[in-house]
Design a protein around this motif. Structure first.
Motif, mmCIF file in Angstrom:
data_model
loop_
_atom_site.group_PDB
_atom_site.id
_atom_site.type_symbol
_atom_site.label_atom_id
_atom_site.label_comp_id
_atom_site.label_asym_id
_atom_site.label_seq_id
_atom_site.Cartn_x
_atom_site.Cartn_y
_atom_site.Cartn_z
ATOM 1 N N CYS A 1 2.395 -3.037 -0.294
ATOM 2 C CA CYS A 1 3.590 -2.822 0.552
ATOM 3 C C CYS A 1 4.804 -2.402 -0.269
ATOM 4 O O CYS A 1 5.712 -1.751 0.259
ATOM 5 N N VAL B 1 6.666 0.895 -0.020
ATOM 6 C CA VAL B 1 6.182 1.597 1.185
ATOM 7 C C VAL B 1 7.001 1.065 2.362
ATOM 8 O O VAL B 1 7.777 1.796 2.970
ATOM 9 N N LYS B 2 6.769 -0.236 2.672
ATOM 10 C CA LYS B 2 7.708 -0.980 3.523
ATOM 11 C C LYS B 2 8.094 -0.179 4.770
ATOM 12 O O LYS B 2 9.270 -0.075 5.102
ATOM 13 N N THR C 1 5.652 -0.777 10.087
ATOM 14 C CA THR C 1 4.663 -0.685 11.173
ATOM 15 C C THR C 1 4.237 -2.071 11.647
ATOM 16 O O THR C 1 4.084 -2.314 12.841
ATOM 17 N N VAL D 1 -1.438 0.922 4.347
ATOM 18 C CA VAL D 1 -1.877 0.799 2.947
ATOM 19 C C VAL D 1 -2.702 -0.468 2.692
ATOM 20 O O VAL D 1 -2.926 -0.865 1.555
ATOM 21 N N ALA E 1 -2.068 -3.642 3.002
ATOM 22 C CA ALA E 1 -1.344 -4.628 2.188
ATOM 23 C C ALA E 1 -1.462 -6.047 2.727
ATOM 24 O O ALA E 1 -1.071 -6.994 2.056
ATOM 25 N N ILE E 2 -1.989 -6.197 3.959
ATOM 26 C CA ILE E 2 -1.969 -7.514 4.611
ATOM 27 C C ILE E 2 -3.370 -8.133 4.629
ATOM 28 O O ILE E 2 -4.353 -7.473 4.968
HETATM 29 S S1 SF4 Z 1 2.732 -2.144 7.677
HETATM 30 FE FE1 SF4 Z 1 2.031 -2.596 5.580
HETATM 31 S S2 SF4 Z 1 3.206 -1.218 4.251
HETATM 32 FE FE2 SF4 Z 1 4.214 -1.261 6.243
HETATM 33 S S3 SF4 Z 1 5.809 -2.836 6.029
HETATM 34 FE FE3 SF4 Z 1 3.999 -3.821 6.898
HETATM 35 S S4 SF4 Z 1 2.850 -4.636 5.148
HETATM 36 FE FE4 SF4 Z 1 4.326 -3.135 4.367
#
Ligand code: SF4
Ligand code: SF4
Length: 83
Positions: free
Chosen positions: A9, A12-13, A16, A54, A56-57
């Motif tokens: 993340c 990118v942040k 979404t 991406v 990230a979670i």
């Molecule tokens: S969707 Fe993924 S990349 Fe986007 S803010 Fe949330 S954790 Fe970060």
């Protein structure tokens, strides 16, 4: 148990995950390089994980070893805010 936002993340942040979270428990300041999930409020619904572009979670129990520090990084953001 909770969900955790990890290293991909960073910078990118795109937010979404914020748009889909039913309990509005994902946050971060403009100055933060990633967003964070409040472990006290997350209801483990899985929605954020499915939309992150991406990957990230993670569910906490599925976290790869290199991302374990992000459990505290996510939790500490909200403890800092409660100050
Ligand atoms: S969707 Fe993924 S990349 Fe986007 S803010 Fe949330 S954790 Fe970060
Ligand atoms: S698992 Fe559900 S409740 Fe928890 S942060 Fe993701 S969207 Fe929000």
């Amino acid at each position: 148990m909770t969900y955790v936002i990890t290293e991909p993340c960073i910078d990118v942040k795109d937010g979404t995950c914020v748009d889909v979270c039913p309990v509005d428990c994902i946050a971060g300041e403009d100055t933060d390089r990633q967003l964070f999930i409040d472990p006290e409020r997350c209801v483990d619904c899985d929605l954020c994980l499915t939309v992150c572009p991406v990957d990230a979670i993670y569910r906490e129990e599925h976290l790869p070893a290199q991302y374990l520090p992000f459990v505290a990084i996510n939790r500490d953001y909200f403890q800092r805010k409660e100050g």
